[in-house]
Design a protein around this motif. Structure first.
Motif, PDB file in Angstrom:
ATOM      1  N   ARG A 126    -100.218  -2.169   6.525  1.00  0.00           N
ATOM      2  CA  ARG A 126    -100.203  -1.361   7.753  1.00  0.00           C
ATOM      3  C   ARG A 126    -100.395   0.120   7.472  1.00  0.00           C
ATOM      4  NH1 ARG A 126     -94.797  -2.842  10.763  1.00  0.00           N
ATOM      5  NH2 ARG A 126     -95.459  -1.071  12.032  1.00  0.00           N
ATOM      6  N   VAL A 127     -99.706   0.652   6.463  1.00  0.00           N
ATOM      7  CA  VAL A 127     -99.659   2.110   6.298  1.00  0.00           C
ATOM      8  C   VAL A 127     -99.887   2.538   4.857  1.00  0.00           C
ATOM      9  CG1 VAL A 127     -98.129   2.421   8.272  1.00  0.00           C
ATOM     10  CG2 VAL A 127     -97.153   2.100   5.992  1.00  0.00           C
ATOM     11  N   GLY A 128    -100.442   1.657   4.033  1.00  0.00           N
ATOM     12  CA  GLY A 128    -100.484   1.924   2.611  1.00  0.00           C
ATOM     13  C   GLY A 128    -101.581   2.863   2.142  1.00  0.00           C
ATOM     14  N   TYR A 129    -101.359   3.410   0.979  1.00  0.00           N
ATOM     15  CA  TYR A 129    -102.357   4.148   0.217  1.00  0.00           C
ATOM     16  C   TYR A 129    -102.931   3.179  -0.816  1.00  0.00           C
ATOM     17  CZ  TYR A 129     -99.914   8.229   2.112  1.00  0.00           C
ATOM     18  OH  TYR A 129     -99.348   9.146   2.941  1.00  0.00           O
ATOM     19  N   TRP A 130    -104.216   3.348  -1.122  1.00  0.00           N
ATOM     20  CA  TRP A 130    -104.891   2.387  -1.990  1.00  0.00           C
ATOM     21  C   TRP A 130    -105.629   3.081  -3.129  1.00  0.00           C
ATOM     22  CZ3 TRP A 130    -104.439  -2.838  -1.050  1.00  0.00           C
ATOM     23  CH2 TRP A 130    -103.859  -3.179   0.173  1.00  0.00           C
ATOM     24  N   GLY A 131    -105.628   2.412  -4.278  1.00  0.00           N
ATOM     25  CA  GLY A 131    -106.456   2.872  -5.374  1.00  0.00           C
ATOM     26  C   GLY A 131    -107.886   2.404  -5.197  1.00  0.00           C
ATOM     27  N   GLN A 132    -108.713   2.751  -6.159  1.00  0.00           N
ATOM     28  CA  GLN A 132    -110.138   2.429  -6.059  1.00  0.00           C
ATOM     29  C   GLN A 132    -110.448   1.019  -6.543  1.00  0.00           C
ATOM     30  OE1 GLN A 132    -108.821   4.052  -8.539  1.00  0.00           O
ATOM     31  NE2 GLN A 132    -109.751   3.196 -10.388  1.00  0.00           N
ATOM     32  N   GLY A 133    -109.518   0.399  -7.226  1.00  0.00           N
ATOM     33  CA  GLY A 133    -109.694  -0.970  -7.686  1.00  0.00           C
ATOM     34  C   GLY A 133    -110.181  -1.058  -9.121  1.00  0.00           C
ATOM     35  N   ILE A 185     -93.173  -4.618  -5.437  1.00  0.00           N
ATOM     36  CA  ILE A 185     -91.843  -4.177  -5.841  1.00  0.00           C
ATOM     37  C   ILE A 185     -91.453  -3.034  -4.926  1.00  0.00           C
ATOM     38  CG2 ILE A 185     -92.779  -2.592  -7.587  1.00  0.00           C
ATOM     39  CD1 ILE A 185     -90.288  -3.249  -9.306  1.00  0.00           C
ATOM     40  N   ASP A 186     -90.174  -2.993  -4.535  1.00  0.00           N
ATOM     41  CA  ASP A 186     -89.759  -1.891  -3.674  1.00  0.00           C
ATOM     42  C   ASP A 186     -88.763  -0.995  -4.394  1.00  0.00           C
ATOM     43  OD1 ASP A 186     -87.597  -3.941  -1.526  1.00  0.00           O
ATOM     44  OD2 ASP A 186     -87.211  -3.020  -3.474  1.00  0.00           O
ATOM     45  N   THR A 197     -87.862   5.894  -0.464  1.00  0.00           N
ATOM     46  CA  THR A 197     -87.905   4.443  -0.304  1.00  0.00           C
ATOM     47  C   THR A 197     -89.361   4.037  -0.171  1.00  0.00           C
ATOM     48  OG1 THR A 197     -87.638   4.616   2.095  1.00  0.00           O
ATOM     49  CG2 THR A 197     -85.648   4.309   0.781  1.00  0.00           C
ATOM     50  N   TYR A 198     -89.754   3.044  -0.913  1.00  0.00           N
ATOM     51  CA  TYR A 198     -91.172   2.727  -0.984  1.00  0.00           C
ATOM     52  C   TYR A 198     -91.406   1.269  -1.354  1.00  0.00           C
ATOM     53  CZ  TYR A 198     -90.180   3.113  -5.941  1.00  0.00           C
ATOM     54  OH  TYR A 198     -89.635   2.949  -7.189  1.00  0.00           O
ATOM     55  N   CYS A 199     -92.615   0.867  -1.118  1.00  0.00           N
ATOM     56  CA  CYS A 199     -93.147  -0.385  -1.621  1.00  0.00           C
ATOM     57  C   CYS A 199     -94.364  -0.053  -2.478  1.00  0.00           C
ATOM     58  CB  CYS A 199     -93.625  -1.296  -0.491  1.00  0.00           C
ATOM     59  SG  CYS A 199     -92.331  -2.117   0.430  1.00  0.00           S
ATOM     60  N   GLY A 237     -90.292  -1.655   7.292  1.00  0.00           N
ATOM     61  CA  GLY A 237     -89.246  -2.575   7.702  1.00  0.00           C
ATOM     62  C   GLY A 237     -89.635  -4.030   7.597  1.00  0.00           C
ATOM     63  N   GLY A 238     -90.912  -4.278   7.365  1.00  0.00           N
ATOM     64  CA  GLY A 238     -91.330  -5.655   7.167  1.00  0.00           C
ATOM     65  C   GLY A 238     -91.329  -5.987   5.688  1.00  0.00           C
ATOM     66  N   SER A 239     -92.106  -6.999   5.318  1.00  0.00           N
ATOM     67  CA  SER A 239     -92.257  -7.271   3.897  1.00  0.00           C
ATOM     68  C   SER A 239     -93.073  -6.152   3.271  1.00  0.00           C
ATOM     69  CB  SER A 239     -92.967  -8.609   3.696  1.00  0.00           C
ATOM     70  OG  SER A 239     -94.322  -8.510   4.136  1.00  0.00           O
TER      71      SER A 239
END
Length: 125
Positions: A111-118, A51-52, A31-33, A102-104
């Protein structure tokens, strides 16, 4: 180790289109966003589209009707089709992903995401 790699940014004139891609590696949450965020100089980062894993999609009001988020699960790739681009869409665009808290999706990713370099998107008038 989760890795997100964006591509597809560039410079276009107002009214033009671009498609951003984000290849995800090492991402195994059931389960992911996932989503696209952007940050313009001097402005706060904002969620553009998410998108989730249930297929729910959300857009920022500023891009509704112009941008489309989609994913190809077989390729572990997220896309953002951007049409009718405006100068105010100019920003660094980031791909991001998180497990569901559990939020949007925007809140979960912040809060807890992984990010690309942009990848930079520049729209000229």
């Amino acid at each position: 180790q989760v890795q997100l790699v964006e591509s597809g940014g560039g410079s276009v004139e107002a009214g033009g289109s671009l498609r951003l891609s984000c290849a995800a590696y090492g991402y195994t949450y059931s389960t992911y966003c996932m989503g696209w965020f952007r940050q313009a100089p001097g402005k706060e980062r904002e969620g553009v589209a998410t998108i989730d894993s249930y297929g729910s999609i959300s857009y920022a009001d500023s891009v509704k009707g112009r941008f489309t988020i989609s994913q190809d699960n077989a390729k572990n790739t997220l896309y953002l089709q951007m049409n009718s681009l405006k100068p105010e869409d100019t920003a660094m665009y980031y791909c991001a992903a998180s497990y569901v808290v559990g939020g949007s999706c925007v809140d979960d990713i912040e809060r807890v995401g992984y990010w690309g370099q942009g990848t930079q998107v520049t729209v000229s008038s």
